[in-house]
Structure formats: structure tokens, C-alpha cells
Design an enzyme around this catalytic site. Structure first.
Site, PDB file in Angstrom:
ATOM      1  N   THR A 167       4.616 -13.898  10.378  1.00  0.00           N
ATOM      2  CA  THR A 167       5.838 -13.498  11.904  1.00  0.00           C
ATOM      3  C   THR A 167       6.059 -14.744  12.518  1.00  0.00           C
ATOM      4  OG1 THR A 167       3.621 -12.903  13.505  1.00  0.00           O
ATOM      5  CG2 THR A 167       4.254 -11.385  12.305  1.00  0.00           C
ATOM      6  N   ARG A 189       0.544  -1.213  -0.335  1.00  0.00           N
ATOM      7  CA  ARG A 189      -0.245   0.565  -0.229  1.00  0.00           C
ATOM      8  C   ARG A 189       0.554   1.380   0.379  1.00  0.00           C
ATOM      9  NH1 ARG A 189      -4.173  -0.141   4.502  1.00  0.00           N
ATOM     10  NH2 ARG A 189      -2.914  -2.194   5.648  1.00  0.00           N
ATOM     11  N   ASN A 232      36.501  31.956  -8.359  1.00  0.00           N
ATOM     12  CA  ASN A 232      37.240  31.002  -7.548  1.00  0.00           C
ATOM     13  C   ASN A 232      36.821  30.027  -8.299  1.00  0.00           C
ATOM     14  OD1 ASN A 232      34.215  30.185  -7.569  1.00  0.00           O
ATOM     15  ND2 ASN A 232      34.567  28.915  -5.786  1.00  0.00           N
ATOM     16  N   ASN A 251      -3.539  -6.953  19.998  1.00  0.00           N
ATOM     17  CA  ASN A 251      -1.470  -7.404  20.551  1.00  0.00           C
ATOM     18  C   ASN A 251      -1.101  -6.360  19.945  1.00  0.00           C
ATOM     19  OD1 ASN A 251       0.707  -8.377  20.549  1.00  0.00           O
ATOM     20  ND2 ASN A 251       0.111  -9.802  18.257  1.00  0.00           N
ATOM     21  N   TYR A 271      28.576  36.584  -4.577  1.00  0.00           N
ATOM     22  CA  TYR A 271      28.905  35.286  -4.209  1.00  0.00           C
ATOM     23  C   TYR A 271      30.070  35.578  -3.251  1.00  0.00           C
ATOM     24  CZ  TYR A 271      30.882  30.805  -4.842  1.00  0.00           C
ATOM     25  OH  TYR A 271      31.719  29.799  -4.845  1.00  0.00           O
ATOM     26  N   LYS A 290       9.557  -1.028   2.239  1.00  0.00           N
ATOM     27  CA  LYS A 290       8.377   0.242   2.921  1.00  0.00           C
ATOM     28  C   LYS A 290       9.446   0.340   4.304  1.00  0.00           C
ATOM     29  CE  LYS A 290       5.805  -1.832   6.291  1.00  0.00           C
ATOM     30  NZ  LYS A 290       3.886  -2.720   6.287  1.00  0.00           N
ATOM     31  N   LYS A 305      30.332  30.542   0.648  1.00  0.00           N
ATOM     32  CA  LYS A 305      30.648  28.797   0.063  1.00  0.00           C
ATOM     33  C   LYS A 305      32.331  28.729   0.595  1.00  0.00           C
ATOM     34  CE  LYS A 305      32.788  26.532  -2.456  1.00  0.00           C
ATOM     35  NZ  LYS A 305      33.313  26.377  -3.772  1.00  0.00           N
TER      36      LYS A 305
HETATM   37  C1  UD1 Z   1       0.370  -8.903  13.370  1.00  0.00           C
HETATM   38  C2  UD1 Z   1      -0.275 -10.150  14.273  1.00  0.00           C
HETATM   39  C3  UD1 Z   1      -1.394  -9.290  14.969  1.00  0.00           C
HETATM   40  C4  UD1 Z   1      -1.257  -8.323  15.428  1.00  0.00           C
HETATM   41  C5  UD1 Z   1      -0.888  -7.513  14.351  1.00  0.00           C
HETATM   42  C6  UD1 Z   1      -0.205  -5.730  14.619  1.00  0.00           C
HETATM   43  C7  UD1 Z   1       0.776 -12.078  14.225  1.00  0.00           C
HETATM   44  C8  UD1 Z   1       0.006 -13.569  13.217  1.00  0.00           C
HETATM   45  N1  UD1 Z   1      -0.523 -11.795  13.835  1.00  0.00           N
HETATM   46  O1  UD1 Z   1      -0.583  -9.018  12.363  1.00  0.00           O
HETATM   47  O2  UD1 Z   1      -1.593 -10.172  16.027  1.00  0.00           O
HETATM   48  O3  UD1 Z   1      -2.420  -7.426  15.530  1.00  0.00           O
HETATM   49  O4  UD1 Z   1       0.313  -7.573  13.663  1.00  0.00           O
HETATM   50  O5  UD1 Z   1       0.235  -4.545  13.769  1.00  0.00           O
HETATM   51  O6  UD1 Z   1       2.115 -12.141  14.096  1.00  0.00           O
HETATM   52  N2  UD1 Z   1       6.719  -9.829   8.465  1.00  0.00           N
HETATM   53  C9  UD1 Z   1       7.903 -10.221   8.281  1.00  0.00           C
HETATM   54  N3  UD1 Z   1       7.274 -11.727   7.730  1.00  0.00           N
HETATM   55  C10 UD1 Z   1       6.101 -12.668   7.561  1.00  0.00           C
HETATM   56  C11 UD1 Z   1       5.335 -11.185   8.205  1.00  0.00           C
HETATM   57  C12 UD1 Z   1       5.310 -10.462   8.423  1.00  0.00           C
HETATM   58  O7  UD1 Z   1       8.554 -10.118   8.429  1.00  0.00           O
HETATM   59  O8  UD1 Z   1       6.581 -13.160   6.917  1.00  0.00           O
HETATM   60  C13 UD1 Z   1       6.361  -8.228   9.248  1.00  0.00           C
HETATM   61  C14 UD1 Z   1       5.709  -7.405   7.972  1.00  0.00           C
HETATM   62  O9  UD1 Z   1       6.910  -7.218   7.631  1.00  0.00           O
HETATM   63  C15 UD1 Z   1       4.967  -6.401   9.452  1.00  0.00           C
HETATM   64  C16 UD1 Z   1       4.969  -7.587  10.853  1.00  0.00           C
HETATM   65  O10 UD1 Z   1       5.973  -8.094  10.424  1.00  0.00           O
HETATM   66  O11 UD1 Z   1       6.595  -5.389   9.890  1.00  0.00           O
HETATM   67  C17 UD1 Z   1       3.848  -8.210  10.453  1.00  0.00           C
HETATM   68  O12 UD1 Z   1       3.374  -8.365   9.993  1.00  0.00           O
HETATM   69  P1  UD1 Z   1       1.296  -8.059   9.168  1.00  0.00           P
HETATM   70  O13 UD1 Z   1       1.632  -9.200   8.416  1.00  0.00           O
HETATM   71  O14 UD1 Z   1       1.759  -6.582   9.047  1.00  0.00           O
HETATM   72  O15 UD1 Z   1       1.217  -8.430  11.036  1.00  0.00           O
HETATM   73  P2  UD1 Z   1      -0.657  -9.015  10.258  1.00  0.00           P
HETATM   74  O16 UD1 Z   1      -0.845  -9.797   9.579  1.00  0.00           O
HETATM   75  O17 UD1 Z   1      -1.230  -7.289  10.543  1.00  0.00           O
END
Ligand code: UD1
Ligand code: CA
Length: 459
Positions: free
Chosen positions: A81, A17, A386, A169, A366, A24, A351
Site C-alpha cells: 500500500t 478470490r 411498424n 486499521n 403491441y 475487483k 415502445k
Molecule cells: C491493509 C493494511 C492493514 C489493514 C487492512 C484493512 C497495509 C500494509 N496494511 O492490509 O493494516 O488492516 O488493509 O483492510 O496497508 N493495494 C494496491 N497496491 C498494492 C497493495 C494494495 O493498490 O501494492 C490496494 C489493494 O487493491 C486493496 C488495498 O490496497 O484495495 C489493501 O491492500 P491489501 O493487500 O488488501 O491490504 P492488507 O494486506 O489486507
């Protein structure tokens, strides 16, 4: 129980997005990448190791952060994650605490994170949660009748009853690495998204009798992530407001705290006044009583006490002495030092020069690669030439020189102490001290000369 802290920053996400080719976490907030803010937080917390899990954008992330002494782990495909954390586990010590942060959540205070680390140090799982009016999309915190955290359920997996929970969370948690390694190995992806959820470790902690201690941030925005340019802009304003409030608390007069941008570190002495629309980049130090007019840009600058910078002035990598006057509409470029009581006026560019005490360059000039003495007066329209097209040369103007208007000084050249240069002079050889030097075609008048008149067209 545990003391060594290791910080894991998840930063593999694509950030679709953002509609950008830049990963990002490399987008900038207050002049620093989102990831840079999180890395600074990690350093402030005293992390023994900071490990960044990257993915989208390939080597762009490690390259951008090469100077920060980080460990990088590639997560080539993103399976959630939990999967992201798993990639980094071999790099983490069994005897440490791991704090998980996110490369796109830039504004968390260290005072918010410290209690999580403390909880983890005491053998618990520290979890950062927040109560949101609109919890849609977030993982919900499921507590039991006694209010103890039992598990986290992702929005997509939640029942209507669970979706009615407003405590969500943030994703940020801290726990002994030994536990983390055990639980991550147990994660399954049998959920609505087919992902390995880091959040599932909460239920595993409860199963293993590890207490879960939830903490909340002081401000909701501390846990807000950036997913779009709109959210980036929103966090930028929040952060700028926080900086402005701190300056106000420190006694700085801001004519409008909503119209100030600090992209770096701004320190101010007593009774400093800053008018609207000023931008401060890098390290800027303003001494006691300094006044900055509207629409100025100062980048890596020190301004000594009592100096006034007037409107629309741009200063870059320079040191401005005390009791001086710069602007309006001045441009001070890198390598410039102004001593005390120097006046630089409108449409003057300086400068890589040193201007000594009491000298004045008030209009349309200048001055480049110049060493200027004390109490020199530079007339309007003076130019130090200069550059010969290939090399830069220095101009030396000794104390108490008076340079008449519209003068060119062809460097390398020296104007001796107390010399006067006549207006319109093109100086190509050194001017001796104390004497008047000028180069000027003799003025003549042609008596009786008539202007041509327009001839009548014959048709
Ligand atoms: C996650 C949490 C959710 C929480 C939310 C808060 C999990 C499963 N869920 O959801 O409970 O409320 O964050 O914003 O953890 N990322 C990686 N690799 C991956 C997936 C994600 O590096 O394979 C990073 C993303 O770049 C991002 C962060 O982890 O910075 C969170 O990932 P995102 O997919 O946004 O998590 P949510 O599904 O929103
Ligand atoms: Ca997701």
C-alpha cells in the site's frame, strides 16, 4: 491550516478470490461498480482531485471510469500500500490534504470521513480504526499507556501480545500531503511480506511529533472490503437494507424491506406502497399514492401521482402519467409516455409511443412508434406493424378511435378522429375520421359440408 482536499483511491489489487476476469473494483454493488461508490464519496466530500491507483486488469479500470474526471496512476507491480501511494505522490499538490480510500471498500459514509479530513486540516494525522471481535489478518493499532496511537503493526509481523489487540486499521487515513510525501520516501520493506506498508507512516508521524487522531465509523460495515463474491453479496444486502430503512423512514410502505432492490436512486412521494421483489434501476421517481405490485422492474421511470403498477410489469425509460393503471404483465419500453388516466393491461408491449389521456390498451397488444390521441380504445390482439423489414414507420391514431380486436395497422398509417376499425382488420391505407373501416373476407357457410372421417386401415 490546509483546506484543499485530494483523494487517493487504491485500486490496483487483483482480487484473486473473486475468481473473475473483471478487476475487483469493477464488480457491481447496487448496480454501480465498487470503485464508482468510492468515487461518488470522493465527489461528495468535495475533493479537488481524485486520483485512482490501478494495476490489475490494465486499462479496464480507466476505461470503465472515463466519464468521472479522475486522475489515473498505474501501479504496474504491487509492492504494498505504501508503494501504491508512492506512485501517485507526484500528482498531488504539496498544499493539500490527502485522504486515502480503497476501491474495494464501497460503503463508508462521508460523515465518518469528514472528521479525518478535519484532523488533517489541523495538522494531525486522521486515522480510521475499528474494533473487531475477530481481528485476524488486520493491522493492529498499538497505543501507549496514555491511550495515544503509537504505530500500526501488520498481523504477519505482530507478536502474540499485539495480535490480542482488537482495534484494527481500516487503512483509511488523512494527512497533509507534505507530510505524506516525506514519510512515504522513508518507508522500508524489511517486514514479513517484503512490502512497503502505508501503515508505517503512523510511527513516523509519532516520531515527528504529529498527533495521530483515531476515529471510528458508526457501523462496522462502513469499513468492510470486498474480497470474494460472498462478501460482495453480504455488502449488497447491508446496503439494500440501508436504502430500505431510509425509504421506511420517509414514509414509504414496503411490504417486505428485505425483498427490495434499488440499483440507483429511488425517490417516492407520500403514501407510496411497494410490494415484494421489485427492482428499481437508474433514476426512478414515484409520485404521491403510487402503488407498485409484486415483481415489477422499473428502470429510469417517472410514475405520476395515484397510478397503480400491477404485478410483473417491466418499465424501461418511460414516463407514466397520473391516475393510470399499468399491468399486470405489461412491458413498457424506452421512449414511451403515457398521459393521465391511461390503462395498459396484461401482455401489452408499448415502445416509443405517446398515449394520450384516457386511452385504453387492455389486452394482448403491441403498440410501437405510435402517437395515440385521447380516449382511444384498442381491442385485444391489436398490432401496429411498424417495421417493414428495413425501416420503422409511425402509426397515428387520433382521438376517440375504436380499434376492434385482432387488428393490424400497417405503418405509416393514420386513423382519423372518431374512426372505428372492425375486428380482424388489416389496415394498409389511412382510415377516415368518423367512419367504420374494415377489411374482412365475406363470411360464408357451405351447407351440408361433412368433416372427413378417419379411414379404417386394412390389414
Ligand atoms: C491493509 C493494511 C492493514 C489493514 C487492512 C484493512 C497495509 C500494509 N496494511 O492490509 O493494516 O488492516 O488493509 O483492510 O496497508 N493495494 C494496491 N497496491 C498494492 C497493495 C494494495 O493498490 O501494492 C490496494 C489493494 O487493491 C486493496 C488495498 O490496497 O484495495 C489493501 O491492500 P491489501 O493487500 O488488501 O491490504 P492488507 O494486506 O489486507
Ligand atoms: Ca497485502
Amino acid at each position: 491550516m490546509y483546506s484543499m482536499l485530494e483523494i487517493l483511491i487504491l485500486a490496483a489489487g487483483k482480487g484473486t478470490r473473486m475468481r473473475s476476469d473483471l478487476p475487483k473494483v469493477l464488480h457491481k454493488l447496487a448496480g454501480k461498480s465498487l470503485l464508482g461508490h468510492v468515487v461518488d464519496t470522493a465527489h461528495e466530500l468535495g475533493a479537488a482531485q481524485t486520483c485512482v491507483v490501478y494495476g490489475f486488469g490494465g486499462e479496464a479500470v480507466p476505461q470503465a471510469m472515463a466519464e468521472d474526471k479522475l486522475t489515473f496512476v498505474l501501479q504496474a507491480d504491487q509492492h504494498g500500500t505504501g508503494h501504491a501511494v508512492k506512485q501517485a505522490l507526484p500528482r498531488l499538490s504539496d498544499d493539500s490534504i490527502t485522504l486515502v480510500l480503497y476501491g474495494d471498500v464501497p460503503l463508508t459514509h462521508t460523515t465518518t470521513l469528514q472528521p479525518l479530513v478535519t484532523a488533517a486540516g489541523a495538522g494531525k494525522l486522521g486515522l480510521l480504526t475499528v474494533n473487531l471481535t475477530h481481528p485476524d489478518g488486520y493491522g493492529r493499532i498499538v497505543r501507549d499507556a496514555d491511550g495515544r496511537v503509537r504505530r500500526i503493526v501488520e498481523h504477519k509481523d505482530a507478536t502474540p501480545t499485539e495480535r490480542a489487540i482488537h482495534e484494527v486499521n481500516t487503512g483509511i487515513l488523512a494527512v497533509a500531503t507534505r507530510y505524506l510525501k516525506r514519510w512515504i520516501a522513508e518507508l522500508k520493506n524489511d517486514n514479513a511480506q517484503g512490502e512497503y506498508y502505508l501503515t508505517d507512516i503512523v510511527a513516523l508521524a509519532v516520531r515527528d511529533g504529529v498527533a495521530v487522531e483515531a476515529h471510528q465509523p458508526k457501523f462496522e460495515w462502513e469499513v468492510l472490503g470486498v474480497n470474494s463474491k460472498a462478501q460482495l453479496a453480504e455488502l449488497e444486502r447491508i446496503h439494500q437494507n440501508e436504502i430500505a430503512q431510509a425509504l421506511l423512514d420517509a414514509g414509504v410502505t414496503l411490504l417486505d424491506p428485505a425483498r427490495l432492490d434499488v440499483r440507483g436512486l429511488l425517490t417516492c412521494g407520500r403514501d407510496v406502497t411497494i410490494d415484494v421483489n421489485c427492482v428499481f434501476e437508474g433514476r426512478v421517481d414515484l409520485g404521491d399514492g403510487v402503488q407498485v405490485g409484486a415483481n415489477c422492474v422499473l428502470r429510469n421511470v417517472t410514475v405520476a401521482a395515484g397510478t397503480r403498477i400491477d404485478a410483473f410489469t417491466l418499465i424501461d425509460d418511460a414516463a407514466i402519467g397520473e391516475a393510470g393503471r399499468v399491468g399486470p404483465f405489461s412491458r413498457i419500453r424506452p421512449g414511451t409516455t403515457l398521459a393521465r388516466d391511461v390503462h395498459v393491461g396484461n401482455f401489452v408491449e408499448i415502445k416509443n409511443s405517446r398515449i394520450d389521456e384516457g386511452s385504453k390498451i387492455n389486452h394482448l397488444s403491441y403498440v410501437g412508434d405510435t402517437t395515440m390521441g385521447k380516449r382511444v380504445n384498442i381491442g385485444a390482439g391489436t398490432i401496429t406493424c411498424n417495421y417493414d423489414g428495413a425501416n420503422k414507420h409511425r402509426t397515428v391514431i387520433e382521438d376517440e378511435v375504436f380499434v376492434g380486436s385482432d387488428t393490424q395497422l400497417v405503418a405509416p398509417i393514420t386513423v382519423g378522429k372518431g374512426a372505428t376499425l372492425g375486428a380482424g382488420t388489416t389496415l394498409t391505407r389511412d382510415a377516415p375520421a368518423g367512419e367504420l373501416t374494415l377489411s374482412r373476407a365475406k363470411q360464408l357457410t357451405i351447407m351440408g359440408w361433412k368433416r372427413p372421417v378417419k379411414q379404417k386401415k386394412e390389414d
